[in-house]
Design an enzyme around this catalytic site. Structure first.
Site, PDB file in Angstrom:
ATOM      1  CE  LYS A  68      20.240  36.084 -66.819  1.00 22.89           C
ATOM      2  NZ  LYS A  68      19.775  37.405 -67.269  1.00 22.89           N
TER       3      LYS A  68
ATOM      4  N   GLY B  38      32.650  39.749 -71.341  1.00 23.28           N
ATOM      5  CA  GLY B  38      32.177  39.158 -70.097  1.00 23.28           C
ATOM      6  C   GLY B  38      32.967  37.974 -69.575  1.00 23.28           C
TER       7      GLY B  38
ATOM      8  CG  PHE C 216      20.661  42.052 -65.756  1.00 23.70           C
ATOM      9  CD1 PHE C 216      20.512  41.635 -67.073  1.00 23.70           C
ATOM     10  CD2 PHE C 216      21.766  42.814 -65.420  1.00 23.70           C
ATOM     11  CE1 PHE C 216      21.449  41.979 -68.044  1.00 23.70           C
ATOM     12  CE2 PHE C 216      22.713  43.167 -66.383  1.00 23.70           C
ATOM     13  CZ  PHE C 216      22.545  42.752 -67.698  1.00 23.70           C
TER      14      PHE C 216
ATOM     15  CG  ASP D  99      19.784  35.650 -71.294  1.00 20.04           C
ATOM     16  OD1 ASP D  99      18.967  35.124 -70.536  1.00 20.04           O
ATOM     17  OD2 ASP D  99      19.627  36.799 -71.758  1.00 20.04           O
TER      18      ASP D  99
HETATM   19  P1  IMP Z   1      22.518  34.963 -75.193  1.00 14.96           P
HETATM   20  O1  IMP Z   1      23.005  35.079 -76.585  1.00 14.96           O
HETATM   21  O2  IMP Z   1      21.114  35.451 -75.041  1.00 14.96           O
HETATM   22  O3  IMP Z   1      22.725  33.627 -74.572  1.00 14.96           O
HETATM   23  O4  IMP Z   1      23.280  36.051 -74.368  1.00 14.96           O
HETATM   24  C1  IMP Z   1      24.476  35.862 -73.798  1.00 14.96           C
HETATM   25  C2  IMP Z   1      25.090  37.227 -73.523  1.00 14.96           C
HETATM   26  O5  IMP Z   1      24.136  38.144 -72.957  1.00 14.96           O
HETATM   27  C3  IMP Z   1      26.172  37.069 -72.507  1.00 14.96           C
HETATM   28  O6  IMP Z   1      27.418  36.937 -73.155  1.00 14.96           O
HETATM   29  C4  IMP Z   1      26.086  38.339 -71.718  1.00 14.96           C
HETATM   30  O7  IMP Z   1      26.968  39.286 -72.286  1.00 14.96           O
HETATM   31  C5  IMP Z   1      24.692  38.856 -71.881  1.00 14.96           C
HETATM   32  N1  IMP Z   1      23.848  38.623 -70.671  1.00 14.96           N
HETATM   33  C6  IMP Z   1      22.779  37.813 -70.562  1.00 14.96           C
HETATM   34  N2  IMP Z   1      22.265  37.830 -69.322  1.00 14.96           N
HETATM   35  C7  IMP Z   1      23.047  38.678 -68.610  1.00 14.96           C
HETATM   36  C8  IMP Z   1      23.031  39.109 -67.226  1.00 14.96           C
HETATM   37  O8  IMP Z   1      22.195  38.723 -66.376  1.00 14.96           O
HETATM   38  N3  IMP Z   1      24.001  39.991 -66.875  1.00 14.96           N
HETATM   39  C9  IMP Z   1      24.942  40.436 -67.742  1.00 14.96           C
HETATM   40  N4  IMP Z   1      24.993  40.056 -69.034  1.00 14.96           N
HETATM   41  C10 IMP Z   1      24.054  39.181 -69.476  1.00 14.96           C
HETATM   42 MG    MG Z   2      28.814  38.715 -73.340  1.00 16.75          MG
END
Ligand code: IMP
Ligand code: MG
Length: 168
Positions: A125, A38, A146, A97
């Protein structure tokens, strides 16, 4: 697709983040460790705004299996990961996230002997964080929707969009 952040807004903000990073590290060498897939696009744009001796390294982390919000266990692939021992590391991800990915990676960089570890995210987010982590650099705070584009995907689609959009 509803546009949330335009190409121009991203460009302006990335420029500001690059200048902040450059000022904060005061000419010291920096290793940016970007989280695939990403952060690919923000990485390419951001590093060209940073006038520091710079190394780039990549690692892959995935917790999502295609569904929009079911976070599974974090899968780490460090085959392209750098030697970060003794180096100042800036972890870069597309979006904060739950915070699990970056929190895990911060610990991992420390275990591997990084001298300092900071974090940068393009997006954060609102109302989703489960792990306490204050990113040192953040592009935009967004509502709990999302989003795709500018590197972010849904099931590996939409990464190439030049803007950030909300998937309906
Ligand atoms: P975390 O570990 O929950 O903070 O997730 C982070 C990862 O989740 C990011 O590197 C993204 O790949 C994915 N992610 C979280 N929210 C979104 C979104 O709204 N769109 C696309 N990917 C997301
Ligand atoms: Mg990612």
């Amino acid at each position: 697709m509803q546009v949330l952040i335009t190409e121009e807004q991203i460009r302006d903000r990335v420029k500001v983040l690059g200048a902040q990073i450059e000022a904060d590290y005061q000419g010291k060498p920096l290793t940016i460790v970007a989280v695939l897939t990403g952060s690919l696009i923000v990485l390419a744009d951001l590093i060209r705004q940073i006038g520091l001796p710079l190394r780039v390294a990549l690692l892959q982390a995935s917790s999502y299996t295609g569904a929009t919000t079911t976070a599974g266990a974090l899968i780490l692939n460090e085959s392209f990961a750098p030697d970060v021992a003794g180096r100042d590391v800036l972890l870069l991800d597309d979006i904060l996230d739950t915070g699990r990915t970056l929190a895990t990676l911060v610990d991992r960089m420390r275990d591997r002997g990084a001298r300092s570890v900071r974090t940068a995210v393009l997006l954060r987010k609102l109302g989703r964080q489960e792990v306490h982590l204050e990113p040192d650099y953040c592009g935009f705070t967004i509502p709990d929707a999302f989003v795709v584009g500018y590197g972010l995907d849904y099931d590996d689609d939409y990464r190439h969009l030049p803007y950030i959009g909300v998937l309906e």
